[in-house]
Write a protein that holds these residues in place. Structure first.
Motif, PDB file in Angstrom:
ATOM      1  N   LYS A 153       0.831  -1.261  -0.053  1.00 52.07           N
ATOM      2  CA  LYS A 153      -0.152  -0.049  -0.070  1.00 52.07           C
ATOM      3  C   LYS A 153       0.896   1.223  -0.080  1.00 52.07           C
ATOM      4  N   MET A 154       2.127   1.061   0.980  1.00 51.32           N
ATOM      5  CA  MET A 154       2.787   2.385   0.682  1.00 51.32           C
ATOM      6  C   MET A 154       3.545   2.626  -0.434  1.00 51.32           C
ATOM      7  N   ASP A 155       3.977   1.555  -0.951  1.00 50.62           N
ATOM      8  CA  ASP A 155       4.595   1.602  -2.486  1.00 50.62           C
ATOM      9  C   ASP A 155       3.835   2.600  -3.252  1.00 50.62           C
ATOM     10  N   LYS A 156       2.401   2.011  -3.332  1.00 46.87           N
ATOM     11  CA  LYS A 156       1.283   2.719  -4.163  1.00 46.87           C
ATOM     12  C   LYS A 156       1.263   4.192  -3.850  1.00 46.87           C
ATOM     13  N   ALA A 157       1.172   4.532  -2.585  1.00 51.40           N
ATOM     14  CA  ALA A 157       1.176   6.045  -2.089  1.00 51.40           C
ATOM     15  C   ALA A 157       2.342   6.557  -2.313  1.00 51.40           C
ATOM     16  N   GLN A 198       9.278  16.009  -2.977  1.00 48.32           N
ATOM     17  CA  GLN A 198      10.612  15.071  -2.661  1.00 48.32           C
ATOM     18  C   GLN A 198       9.914  14.249  -1.816  1.00 48.32           C
ATOM     19  N   VAL A 199       9.861  12.993  -2.441  1.00 49.93           N
ATOM     20  CA  VAL A 199       9.249  11.829  -1.724  1.00 49.93           C
ATOM     21  C   VAL A 199      10.434  10.536  -1.440  1.00 49.93           C
ATOM     22  N   GLU A 200      10.125  10.085  -0.314  1.00 43.89           N
ATOM     23  CA  GLU A 200      11.103   8.972   0.035  1.00 43.89           C
ATOM     24  C   GLU A 200      10.302   8.352   0.959  1.00 43.89           C
ATOM     25  N   SER A 201      10.954   6.959   1.002  1.00 45.25           N
ATOM     26  CA  SER A 201      10.384   5.741   1.881  1.00 45.25           C
ATOM     27  C   SER A 201      10.878   5.951   3.240  1.00 45.25           C
ATOM     28  N   ILE A 202      10.427   5.436   4.132  1.00 40.72           N
ATOM     29  CA  ILE A 202      11.027   5.795   5.559  1.00 40.72           C
ATOM     30  C   ILE A 202      10.206   4.421   6.319  1.00 40.72           C
ATOM     31  N   THR A 203      10.923   4.273   7.824  1.00 41.57           N
ATOM     32  CA  THR A 203      10.244   3.302   8.580  1.00 41.57           C
ATOM     33  C   THR A 203       9.757   4.219   9.699  1.00 41.57           C
ATOM     34  N   ASP A 204       8.464   3.911  10.088  1.00 40.98           N
ATOM     35  CA  ASP A 204       7.860   4.815  11.109  1.00 40.98           C
ATOM     36  C   ASP A 204       7.901   4.264  12.681  1.00 40.98           C
ATOM     37  N   ALA A 205       7.723   4.622  13.659  1.00 41.44           N
ATOM     38  CA  ALA A 205       8.089   4.251  14.961  1.00 41.44           C
ATOM     39  C   ALA A 205       7.586   2.761  15.424  1.00 41.44           C
ATOM     40  N   ASN A 206       6.816   2.353  14.459  1.00 35.98           N
ATOM     41  CA  ASN A 206       6.271   0.888  14.704  1.00 35.98           C
ATOM     42  C   ASN A 206       7.038   0.099  13.872  1.00 35.98           C
ATOM     43  N   GLY A 207       8.035   0.363  13.238  1.00 37.91           N
ATOM     44  CA  GLY A 207       8.711  -0.331  12.461  1.00 37.91           C
ATOM     45  C   GLY A 207       8.122  -0.606  10.939  1.00 37.91           C
ATOM     46  N   LEU A 208       7.061   0.005  10.658  1.00 41.82           N
ATOM     47  CA  LEU A 208       6.258  -0.148   9.405  1.00 41.82           C
ATOM     48  C   LEU A 208       6.511   0.945   8.395  1.00 41.82           C
ATOM     49  N   GLN A 209       6.262   0.431   7.316  1.00 38.88           N
ATOM     50  CA  GLN A 209       6.716   1.281   6.101  1.00 38.88           C
ATOM     51  C   GLN A 209       5.911   2.449   6.031  1.00 38.88           C
ATOM     52  N   ALA A 210       6.331   3.667   5.738  1.00 39.14           N
ATOM     53  CA  ALA A 210       5.659   4.916   5.617  1.00 39.14           C
ATOM     54  C   ALA A 210       6.315   5.844   4.312  1.00 39.14           C
ATOM     55  N   VAL A 211       5.734   7.042   4.009  1.00 36.75           N
ATOM     56  CA  VAL A 211       6.177   7.707   3.050  1.00 36.75           C
ATOM     57  C   VAL A 211       6.393   9.239   3.711  1.00 36.75           C
ATOM     58  N   LYS A 212       7.683   9.623   3.329  1.00 37.85           N
ATOM     59  CA  LYS A 212       7.869  11.416   3.563  1.00 37.85           C
ATOM     60  C   LYS A 212       7.790  12.105   2.501  1.00 37.85           C
ATOM     61  N   TYR A 244       4.011  13.443   6.402  1.00 36.58           N
ATOM     62  CA  TYR A 244       4.217  11.968   6.478  1.00 36.58           C
ATOM     63  C   TYR A 244       2.984  11.347   6.196  1.00 36.58           C
ATOM     64  N   LEU A 245       2.951  10.063   5.495  1.00 36.24           N
ATOM     65  CA  LEU A 245       1.850   9.154   5.445  1.00 36.24           C
ATOM     66  C   LEU A 245       2.336   7.911   5.949  1.00 36.24           C
ATOM     67  N   TYR A 246       1.476   7.627   7.158  1.00 33.89           N
ATOM     68  CA  TYR A 246       2.022   6.264   7.861  1.00 33.89           C
ATOM     69  C   TYR A 246       0.751   5.700   8.190  1.00 33.89           C
ATOM     70  N   ALA A 247       0.826   4.131   8.435  1.00 30.24           N
ATOM     71  CA  ALA A 247      -0.239   3.182   8.576  1.00 30.24           C
ATOM     72  C   ALA A 247      -1.198   3.738   9.881  1.00 30.24           C
ATOM     73  N   SER A 248      -2.407   3.690   9.569  1.00 36.03           N
ATOM     74  CA  SER A 248      -3.329   4.115  10.596  1.00 36.03           C
ATOM     75  C   SER A 248      -3.581   2.931  11.217  1.00 36.03           C
ATOM     76  N   GLN A 249      -4.458   2.952  12.480  1.00 35.44           N
ATOM     77  CA  GLN A 249      -4.902   1.701  13.259  1.00 35.44           C
ATOM     78  C   GLN A 249      -5.726   1.008  12.523  1.00 35.44           C
ATOM     79  N   ALA A 250      -6.551   1.639  11.460  1.00 30.79           N
ATOM     80  CA  ALA A 250      -7.506   1.048  10.462  1.00 30.79           C
ATOM     81  C   ALA A 250      -6.752   0.225   9.511  1.00 30.79           C
ATOM     82  N   MET A 251      -5.830   0.782   9.063  1.00 30.90           N
ATOM     83  CA  MET A 251      -5.089   0.138   7.996  1.00 30.90           C
ATOM     84  C   MET A 251      -4.301  -1.139   8.670  1.00 30.90           C
ATOM     85  N   ILE A 252      -3.577  -0.950   9.750  1.00 27.36           N
ATOM     86  CA  ILE A 252      -2.967  -2.222  10.383  1.00 27.36           C
ATOM     87  C   ILE A 252      -4.028  -3.177  10.819  1.00 27.36           C
ATOM     88  N   ASP A 253      -5.264  -3.029  11.066  1.00 29.20           N
ATOM     89  CA  ASP A 253      -6.377  -3.920  11.603  1.00 29.20           C
ATOM     90  C   ASP A 253      -6.628  -4.762  10.138  1.00 29.20           C
TER      91      ASP A 253
END
Length: 238
Positions: A75-79, A90-104, A221-230
């Protein structure tokens, strides 16, 4: 405990050897397979030369398995691909505080605002309109907005006064971006935090004009919400 540390070391070595060139989908699978967000946070700091860790990301109460990690990464690759099409982003992939993939996504403040102002330039609105469409498409991603400045002083101000003025300006700019995105029908509930961090966290050398220009920025930053994780844990995330 010793066995756990050895397992982490071995897994980190595996990631270091295989992480370069991996997309978020593959990285998400490794992180998820590691047994959830806690270990993912450790791994997030060593994955790939283009991936950085960040404090962004709400605390989650459930582990993220391998399949869920892959789905979130996909999902984050698509975003990320959608954000890369936005003008001046300017866009890059990052890792959020939960170790999940996110977008900056970073916008140069010189593109968004005139010097010393928090009023959006007309040219900036085209980019932010495009970016709002990305957020509406990926509305199950939470959003954080952070404003930054360089360390330049303000006329007739002490160093402390300049620091405070830079912090206030950075907040006002972050809020201007937030307000514009809300005006483009981005849901208020999607934007989880808006901060002005002033001179903090420079990304370049403030002793040069080019470095100062890079430090004047707004990061989103775009990162996984609880709804996305669920949804990922349930195997239903698209």
């Amino acid at each position: 405990m010793k066995k756990f540390k050895l397992s982490v070391l071995g897994l980190c070595s595996l990631v270091l050897l295989s992480g370069c060139g991996m997309n978020n989908t593959a990285k998400g699978g490794i992180i998820g397979g590691a047994g959830g967000a806690a270990l993912g946070g450790i791994l997030g700091q060593v994955i790939g030369h283009n991936t950085k860790s960040t404090a962004i990301g709400a605390a989650i109460g459930t582990a993220v398995g391998a399949t869920a990690g892959v789905l979130i990464g996909k999902k984050m690759d698509k975003a990320k691909a959608a954000a890369e099409a936005v003008k001046n982003a300017q866009v890059e992939s990052i890792t959020d505080a939960n170790g999940l993939q996110a977008v900056k996504v970073t916008f140069d403040s010189g593109i968004l605002f005139t010097t010393g102002s928090a009023t959006l330039a007309n040219a900036a609105k085209t980019s932010l309109t495009e970016f709002a469409n990305v957020l509406k498409t990926y509305n199950d991603a939470d959003v954080a907005i952070q404003g930054y400045t360089d360390n330049a002083g303000w006329k007739n101000s002490t160093a402390e006064q300049s620091y405070q003025k830079n912090q206030q300006l950075s907040l006002q700019r972050a809020q201007s971006v937030q307000n514009y995105l809300l005006g483009q029908a981005v849901a208020a509930s999607q934007i989880r935090s808006v901060e002005g961090l002033g001179e903090a966290n420079p990304v370049a050398d403030n002793s040069t004009a080019a470095g100062k220009a890079q430090n004047r920025r707004v990061e989103i930053y775009l990162y996984a919400s609880q709804a996305m994780i669920d949804a990922a844990n349930a195997g239903t995330l698209q």
